[in-house]
Design a protein around this motif. Structure first.
Motif, PDB file in Angstrom:
ATOM      1  N   THR A  47      -4.166  -0.160   7.024  1.00  0.00           N
ATOM      2  CA  THR A  47      -3.377   0.033   5.809  1.00  0.00           C
ATOM      3  C   THR A  47      -2.322  -1.064   5.664  1.00  0.00           C
ATOM      4  O   THR A  47      -1.749  -1.517   6.649  1.00  0.00           O
ATOM      5  CB  THR A  47      -2.685   1.398   5.835  1.00  0.00           C
ATOM      6  OG1 THR A  47      -2.020   1.558   7.106  1.00  0.00           O
ATOM      7  CG2 THR A  47      -3.676   2.533   5.682  1.00  0.00           C
ATOM      8  N   TRP A  48      -2.053  -1.458   4.418  1.00  0.00           N
ATOM      9  CA  TRP A  48      -0.998  -2.435   4.159  1.00  0.00           C
ATOM     10  C   TRP A  48      -0.569  -2.508   2.698  1.00  0.00           C
ATOM     11  O   TRP A  48       0.527  -2.949   2.373  1.00  0.00           O
ATOM     12  CB  TRP A  48      -1.434  -3.840   4.594  1.00  0.00           C
ATOM     13  CG  TRP A  48      -2.632  -4.372   3.850  1.00  0.00           C
ATOM     14  CD1 TRP A  48      -3.945  -4.168   4.163  1.00  0.00           C
ATOM     15  CD2 TRP A  48      -2.622  -5.176   2.665  1.00  0.00           C
ATOM     16  NE1 TRP A  48      -4.761  -4.793   3.257  1.00  0.00           N
ATOM     17  CE2 TRP A  48      -3.978  -5.427   2.324  1.00  0.00           C
ATOM     18  CE3 TRP A  48      -1.614  -5.718   1.868  1.00  0.00           C
ATOM     19  CZ2 TRP A  48      -4.354  -6.179   1.213  1.00  0.00           C
ATOM     20  CZ3 TRP A  48      -1.974  -6.475   0.759  1.00  0.00           C
ATOM     21  CH2 TRP A  48      -3.331  -6.705   0.444  1.00  0.00           C
ATOM     22  N   ARG A  49      -1.397  -2.004   1.787  1.00  0.00           N
ATOM     23  CA  ARG A  49      -1.163  -2.223   0.365  1.00  0.00           C
ATOM     24  C   ARG A  49       0.094  -1.536  -0.174  1.00  0.00           C
ATOM     25  O   ARG A  49       0.696  -2.016  -1.142  1.00  0.00           O
ATOM     26  CB  ARG A  49      -2.375  -1.760  -0.450  1.00  0.00           C
ATOM     27  CG  ARG A  49      -3.629  -2.567  -0.185  1.00  0.00           C
ATOM     28  CD  ARG A  49      -4.775  -2.081  -1.066  1.00  0.00           C
ATOM     29  NE  ARG A  49      -6.019  -2.737  -0.709  1.00  0.00           N
ATOM     30  CZ  ARG A  49      -6.410  -3.934  -1.159  1.00  0.00           C
ATOM     31  NH1 ARG A  49      -5.622  -4.606  -1.970  1.00  0.00           N
ATOM     32  NH2 ARG A  49      -7.563  -4.449  -0.787  1.00  0.00           N
ATOM     33  N   THR A  50       0.484  -0.392   0.388  1.00  0.00           N
ATOM     34  CA  THR A  50       1.620   0.361  -0.150  1.00  0.00           C
ATOM     35  C   THR A  50       2.898   0.136   0.645  1.00  0.00           C
ATOM     36  O   THR A  50       3.868   0.878   0.483  1.00  0.00           O
ATOM     37  CB  THR A  50       1.309   1.872  -0.188  1.00  0.00           C
ATOM     38  OG1 THR A  50       1.171   2.366   1.158  1.00  0.00           O
ATOM     39  CG2 THR A  50       0.033   2.155  -0.961  1.00  0.00           C
ATOM     40  N   ASN A  56       1.188  -8.246   6.390  1.00  0.00           N
ATOM     41  CA  ASN A  56      -0.234  -8.480   6.646  1.00  0.00           C
ATOM     42  C   ASN A  56      -0.712  -7.528   7.743  1.00  0.00           C
ATOM     43  O   ASN A  56      -1.538  -7.896   8.579  1.00  0.00           O
ATOM     44  CB  ASN A  56      -0.477  -9.919   7.079  1.00  0.00           C
ATOM     45  CG  ASN A  56      -0.302 -10.911   5.949  1.00  0.00           C
ATOM     46  OD1 ASN A  56      -0.486 -10.572   4.787  1.00  0.00           O
ATOM     47  ND2 ASN A  56       0.068 -12.135   6.282  1.00  0.00           N
ATOM     48  N   ASP A  93     -10.807  -0.529   3.811  1.00  0.00           N
ATOM     49  CA  ASP A  93      -9.774  -0.377   2.777  1.00  0.00           C
ATOM     50  C   ASP A  93      -9.244   1.052   2.675  1.00  0.00           C
ATOM     51  O   ASP A  93      -9.414   1.725   1.649  1.00  0.00           O
ATOM     52  CB  ASP A  93     -10.306  -0.832   1.417  1.00  0.00           C
ATOM     53  CG  ASP A  93      -9.182  -1.230   0.469  1.00  0.00           C
ATOM     54  OD1 ASP A  93      -7.993  -0.984   0.795  1.00  0.00           O
ATOM     55  OD2 ASP A  93      -9.472  -1.755  -0.619  1.00  0.00           O
ATOM     56  N   ASP A  95      -6.353   2.196   2.182  1.00  0.00           N
ATOM     57  CA  ASP A  95      -5.383   2.421   1.105  1.00  0.00           C
ATOM     58  C   ASP A  95      -6.078   2.807  -0.192  1.00  0.00           C
ATOM     59  O   ASP A  95      -5.562   3.614  -0.968  1.00  0.00           O
ATOM     60  CB  ASP A  95      -4.555   1.155   0.864  1.00  0.00           C
ATOM     61  CG  ASP A  95      -3.639   0.821   2.024  1.00  0.00           C
ATOM     62  OD1 ASP A  95      -2.838   1.683   2.418  1.00  0.00           O
ATOM     63  OD2 ASP A  95      -3.734  -0.300   2.550  1.00  0.00           O
ATOM     64  N   ALA A  96      -7.236   2.228  -0.436  1.00  0.00           N
ATOM     65  CA  ALA A  96      -7.954   2.477  -1.684  1.00  0.00           C
ATOM     66  C   ALA A  96      -8.678   3.814  -1.669  1.00  0.00           C
ATOM     67  O   ALA A  96      -8.880   4.424  -2.728  1.00  0.00           O
ATOM     68  CB  ALA A  96      -8.953   1.349  -1.952  1.00  0.00           C
ATOM     69  N   SER A 154       3.553   5.678   0.374  1.00  0.00           N
ATOM     70  CA  SER A 154       3.849   4.380   0.974  1.00  0.00           C
ATOM     71  C   SER A 154       3.888   4.545   2.471  1.00  0.00           C
ATOM     72  O   SER A 154       3.686   5.644   3.005  1.00  0.00           O
ATOM     73  CB  SER A 154       5.200   3.844   0.469  1.00  0.00           C
ATOM     74  OG  SER A 154       6.268   4.592   1.035  1.00  0.00           O
TER      75      SER A 154
END
Length: 308
Positions: A47-50, A56, A93, A95-96, A154
């Motif tokens: 995870t990293w997107r939120t 990274n 992915d 987060d998605a 998040s």
């Protein structure tokens, strides 16, 4: 976000400079599962997107797998018994598609699951995938400088989200909460939820082993499964420069390793995650990623001690 190269890619691992000794087998390089349940199951939840801080962190599971090769699996206090490890690879992915991430965790067949984040958003699928329908009796221990009770979705919200999903706040223990890294409102929220908080200052005169023992008793008071979140930004920034939110004055690398071992020793702990490390921001010597790799090995050692 453009992802930078693995910080270990230019080191001795990639250039073949590590020594080879048949009498000193290296850790890591564990096989994919073959159907049989194993003792320890490794899975990456990148995870990293939120994330509330630019990161990274999605690079970190791969970097930790590489760093494991610097070490052996030998642990002097372990009983002489067979011990199996398998690597389920990385969730795609997460987060998605958090539901798919939860399902991937639930598919791991191991006595102890070790999840490699990613940022702290990984704690939600790691815990929910392990607990399943048992969330009503589950417990959570976090080693973290932050309450992680923010609104929204998040890396700052996993504890609040798990409580709202059905986790009883009275079976949540947070170790290492720091001044100047939280707000009065979230401290009140922790109190309202019934969360047990062990402040960073309380750790100066106590051993991490004793603190973890007490925390696991609280988290396991209903007899259900326990998840342990080891947020590496609880550590002093000097030993964890790859953690965007780490503060000077955090816990030591040794204390985090002890927490990993003591967590895995407890019979109700079914899953552990290691989060909040951005491998691309590490020191040139890879100290943060190497600390995470050692915590994986400490978890394996703790699991082997359950019957020892």
């Amino acid at each position: 976000m453009a992802l930078s190269a693995d910080p270990l890619s230019a080191g001795p691992l990639s250039s073949g400079l590590l020594s080879s000794d048949p009498l000193w087998p290296r850790a890591g390089g564990w096989p994919a599962p073959e159907g049989e349940a194993v003792d320890l199951g490794l899975i990456g939840i990148p995870t990293w997107r939120t994330s509330l801080s630019p990161t990274n962190a999605g690079l970190t599971p791969a970097a930790v797998r590489a760093a494991l090769r610097y070490y052996s699996e030998h642990f002097g206090g372990a009983p002489d018994a067979p011990f199996t490890v398998a690597d389920w690879g990385d969730v795609i992915d997460p987060d998605a598609d958090e539901r798919a991430a939860i399902a991937s965790v639930a598919a791991v067949r191991a006595r102890l699951l070790v999840a490699l984040g990613g940022d702290n958003a990984a704690t939600v699928p790691a815990a929910l995938g392990t607990w399943g329908a048992r969330i009503g009796t589950a417990g959570l221990v976090t080693v973290d400088a932050h309450h992680d009770l923010r609104d929204g979705v998040s890396n700052g919200s996993p504890v609040r989200r798990l409580i709202e999903a059905g986790l009883d706040g009275s079976r949540v223990v947070q170790i290492g909460i720091s001044d100047f890294a939280n707000s009065a409102e979230y401290a009140r929220r922790a109190k309202d939820f019934g969360v047990t908080v062990v402040h960073r200052d309380e750790l100066h005169g106590r051993s991490m082993a004793d603190v973890m023992t007490e925390a696991l008793e609280v988290a396991g008071s209903a007899g259900g499964p326990i998840h342990v979140d080891l947020d590496v930004d609880a550590c002093d920034r000097a030993v964890a420069p790859a953690c965007p939110a780490a503060v000077p004055g955090g816990i030591s690398a040794h204390e985090l390793r002890v927490a990993a071992r003591e967590a895995a020793r407890h019979p109700l702990v079914e899953s552990v995650d290691l989060t909040e490390v951005d491998a691309s921001a590490d020191a040139p010597d890879g100290r943060t990623v190497r600390l995470v790799a050692l915590c994986v090995l400490e978890a394996a050692a703790g699991l082997r001690l359950r019957e020892g």
